[in-house]
Design a protein around this motif. Structure first.
Motif, mmCIF file in Angstrom:
data_model
loop_
_atom_site.group_PDB
_atom_site.id
_atom_site.type_symbol
_atom_site.label_atom_id
_atom_site.label_comp_id
_atom_site.label_asym_id
_atom_site.label_seq_id
_atom_site.Cartn_x
_atom_site.Cartn_y
_atom_site.Cartn_z
ATOM 1 N N THR A 134 0.897 -1.485 -0.030
ATOM 2 C CA THR A 134 -0.033 -0.065 0.002
ATOM 3 C C THR A 134 0.721 1.333 -0.137
ATOM 4 O O THR A 134 2.157 0.907 0.295
ATOM 5 C CB THR A 134 -0.801 0.003 1.163
ATOM 6 N N ASP A 135 0.470 2.376 -0.285
ATOM 7 C CA ASP A 135 0.950 3.613 -0.286
ATOM 8 C C ASP A 135 1.718 3.912 1.133
ATOM 9 O O ASP A 135 2.625 4.181 1.235
ATOM 10 C CB ASP A 135 -0.009 4.783 -0.619
ATOM 11 N N SER A 136 1.043 3.575 2.115
ATOM 12 C CA SER A 136 1.585 3.867 3.401
ATOM 13 C C SER A 136 2.677 2.825 3.855
ATOM 14 O O SER A 136 3.654 3.237 4.453
ATOM 15 C CB SER A 136 0.536 3.954 4.638
ATOM 16 N N SER A 137 2.568 1.505 3.363
ATOM 17 C CA SER A 137 3.246 0.546 3.800
ATOM 18 C C SER A 137 4.868 0.746 2.938
ATOM 19 O O SER A 137 6.008 0.811 3.414
ATOM 20 C CB SER A 137 2.897 -0.847 3.549
ATOM 21 N N SER A 157 5.892 3.685 1.605
ATOM 22 C CA SER A 157 6.508 4.749 2.172
ATOM 23 C C SER A 157 7.020 4.649 3.395
ATOM 24 O O SER A 157 8.355 5.112 3.705
ATOM 25 C CB SER A 157 5.323 5.988 2.322
ATOM 26 N N GLU A 158 6.523 3.827 4.412
ATOM 27 C CA GLU A 158 6.936 3.463 5.604
ATOM 28 C C GLU A 158 8.311 2.941 5.276
ATOM 29 O O GLU A 158 9.537 2.933 6.335
ATOM 30 C CB GLU A 158 6.216 2.957 6.512
ATOM 31 N N ARG A 163 10.452 2.357 2.596
ATOM 32 C CA ARG A 163 11.448 3.449 2.064
ATOM 33 C C ARG A 163 11.966 4.172 2.948
ATOM 34 O O ARG A 163 13.295 4.567 3.101
ATOM 35 C CB ARG A 163 10.813 4.196 0.816
ATOM 36 N N HIS A 164 11.481 4.884 3.959
ATOM 37 C CA HIS A 164 11.932 5.652 4.807
ATOM 38 C C HIS A 164 12.666 5.114 5.791
ATOM 39 O O HIS A 164 13.704 5.329 6.213
ATOM 40 C CB HIS A 164 10.630 6.583 5.727
ATOM 41 N N LYS A 165 12.243 3.852 6.460
ATOM 42 C CA LYS A 165 13.198 2.893 7.078
ATOM 43 C C LYS A 165 14.455 2.392 6.473
ATOM 44 O O LYS A 165 15.328 2.646 6.969
ATOM 45 C CB LYS A 165 12.238 1.740 7.335
ATOM 46 N N ASP A 166 14.155 2.256 5.170
ATOM 47 C CA ASP A 166 15.608 1.886 4.250
ATOM 48 C C ASP A 166 16.442 2.961 4.072
ATOM 49 O O ASP A 166 17.749 2.795 4.312
ATOM 50 C CB ASP A 166 15.044 1.207 2.829
ATOM 51 N N ARG A 167 15.935 4.177 4.044
ATOM 52 C CA ARG A 167 16.834 5.493 3.861
ATOM 53 C C ARG A 167 17.525 5.626 5.156
ATOM 54 O O ARG A 167 18.723 5.968 5.136
ATOM 55 C CB ARG A 167 15.817 6.592 3.462
ATOM 56 N N GLU A 168 16.776 5.481 6.364
ATOM 57 C CA GLU A 168 17.268 5.854 7.659
ATOM 58 C C GLU A 168 18.505 4.639 7.964
ATOM 59 O O GLU A 168 19.477 4.930 8.365
ATOM 60 C CB GLU A 168 16.414 5.787 8.623
ATOM 61 N N GLU A 169 18.185 3.539 7.454
ATOM 62 C CA GLU A 169 19.247 2.351 7.565
ATOM 63 C C GLU A 169 20.514 2.721 6.658
ATOM 64 O O GLU A 169 21.733 2.618 7.087
ATOM 65 C CB GLU A 169 18.620 0.878 7.043
ATOM 66 N N ARG A 170 20.325 3.583 5.405
ATOM 67 C CA ARG A 170 21.542 3.628 4.648
ATOM 68 C C ARG A 170 22.062 4.734 5.250
ATOM 69 O O ARG A 170 23.358 4.910 5.352
ATOM 70 C CB ARG A 170 20.877 4.028 3.362
ATOM 71 N N LEU A 171 21.357 5.760 5.803
ATOM 72 C CA LEU A 171 22.231 6.876 6.333
ATOM 73 C C LEU A 171 22.919 6.547 7.714
ATOM 74 O O LEU A 171 23.788 7.541 8.035
ATOM 75 C CB LEU A 171 21.201 8.172 6.947
ATOM 76 N N SER A 172 22.622 5.521 8.291
ATOM 77 C CA SER A 172 23.264 5.074 9.446
ATOM 78 C C SER A 172 24.795 4.411 8.889
ATOM 79 O O SER A 172 25.638 4.421 9.984
ATOM 80 C CB SER A 172 22.476 4.119 10.275
ATOM 81 N N LEU A 173 24.969 4.199 7.778
ATOM 82 C CA LEU A 173 26.217 3.609 7.359
ATOM 83 C C LEU A 173 27.158 4.881 7.128
ATOM 84 O O LEU A 173 27.485 5.626 6.162
ATOM 85 C CB LEU A 173 26.057 2.895 6.031
#
Length: 406
Positions: free
Chosen positions: A26-29, A31-32, A34-44
């Protein structure tokens, strides 16, 4: 039972432009996720996960080298012609003759120009994460030439590339004969080359957005997604930063060449958006790059040069030092190192070649060297972090693709 049976086979349907399979997407899932994956990438980053970051950096480097090798292989003809030209130049460079004087002069000028173009590219590439080479290299260089011109009373010291240090000519000029124009002319080559490098550094966002628009696909790059969201929410934008970005976007889109020229001609931290805007709206390459080159390499560089030259003019520097000394309590203590530093620079300009460097280096030069070292180290770390995050993004996209095929 019929109801239960119907519930077991839900039909596929589109939800907000994304396909829904049994309620998993779904749009919400999405989006959530992608946001979680982006935060995981930024932690690298090196200071949090050094081993994984270095591992991903090396893997991304190998992939990038492989991609570049394949691109060069597809252009075998151009590569072969380039190698032939390099071979001919190497032969002409190694053969003794009367032409060696001109070859060596061209070599010095080429390396000098390439040095400043490279620093300019490092300054603007990376959507605002580049190295601040104007503050670290070009600004101090213009300041040293300005101080040398006023101290020597002449700009007849060696043409660029300079030796390790500038030395006043034997026959000094007349005091008060130095003008702003003479100093501007002395540093014009390196300043314009640096400005041209900054214009080249603005091309990656342009090509990224142009390729995405021509392909008709929604790119996964967060910077491009942010740009599209900003366009969609333009009428509801209230904060100052978003309004400023929209102002740049509207000027570039409506005015065209002269809008790009106006944005490139002033120190503008939001100019990265102009490249994405021009690529998104399919502005012709030479319209974008021509206006950017003129604005950054000619108009903006003369403004910045003039500011540095005026700031480091002899009488203004002396007034600044005297004002520092007038500060209550701490003024004299702060004034002393600045006065010693200026005196050391004057003695350097007047000592003869081969005499050795005069003593008197104080903590100001030491602090500046350490600041430069820290900024360069941070820039290298940011490159490593960025490439590691790019590899993590590849893994996430690969996982998305595998899930869609199931």
């Amino acid at each position: 039972m019929a109801a239960n049976g119907a519930g077991c086979e839900q039909p596929q349907k589109r939800v907000g432009g994304k396909q829904k399979h049994n309620g998993n997407f779904t749009d919400s899932s999405v989006s959530e996720r992608r946001h979680k994956d982006r935060e995981e990438r930024l932690s690298l980053v090196l200071w949090r996960r050094p081993v994984v970051t270095l591992n991903y950096f090396l893997l991304e480097t190998l992939i990038t080298l492989k991609e570049w090798t394949l691109k060069l292989w597809r252009r075998k003809g151009s590569v072969f012609l380039f190698l032939v030209l390099c071979s001919l130049f190497s032969v002409a460079y190694s053969i003794e003759g009367a032409h060696q004087k001109h070859v060596q002069h061209l070599e010095k000028r080429f390396l000098w120009c390439a040095y400043w173009v490279g620093l300019g590219i490092l300054s603007s590439v990376g959507l605002g994460t580049g190295l601040h080479t104007f503050l670290l290299y070009l600004g101090p260089h213009i300041a040293s030439v300005t101080l040398a011109a006023y101290e020597c009373g002449s700009t007849d010291f060696p043409e660029p590339p300079y030796p390790d240090q500038i030395i006043c000519p034997q026959e000094g000029g007349v005091e008060g004969s130095i003008s702003l124009w003479s100093i501007i002319s002395k540093v014009r080559l390196e300043a314009c080359m640096w400005g041209a490098g900054t214009a080249i550094g603005e091309l990656p966002p342009y090509f990224m957005a142009r390729a995405a628009r021509l392909s008709g696909a929604d790119p996964d790059d967060e910077d491009y997604e942010e740009f599209e969201e900003m366009l969609e929410q333009a009428e509801r934008a209230q904060d100052v930063v978003t309004r400023a970005k929209l102002g740049v976007q509207n000027m570039v889109q409506k005015v065209g060449f002269f809008g790009i020229l106006a944005c490139a001609s002033i120190p503008n931290p939001l100019f990265d958006l102009a490249g994405i805007t021009c690529g998104h709206f399919l502005v012709p390459f030479w319209t974008f790059f021509g206006a950017t080159l003129i604005g950054k390499a000619i108009v903006k560089m003369h403004i910045q040069k003039l500011f540095v030259i005026i700031t480091f003019s002899k009488h203004i520097v002396e007034q600044m030092v005297s004002l520092i000394g007038s500060v209550p309590r701490v003024g004299p203590a702060l004034q002393k190192p600045f006065s010693e530093y200026l005196e050391a620079q004057r003695s350097k300009l007047h000592h003869q070649a081969g005499e050795g460097t005069p003593a008197g280096e104080n903590w100001l030069s030491w602090v500046f060297e350490k600041v430069v070292l820290v900024m360069v180290c941070y820039f290298v770390c940011s490159i490593i972090n960025s490439m590691a995050q790019s590899y993590a993004k590849r893994l996430q996209q690969q996982r998305y693709s595998e899930e869609k095929t199931k």
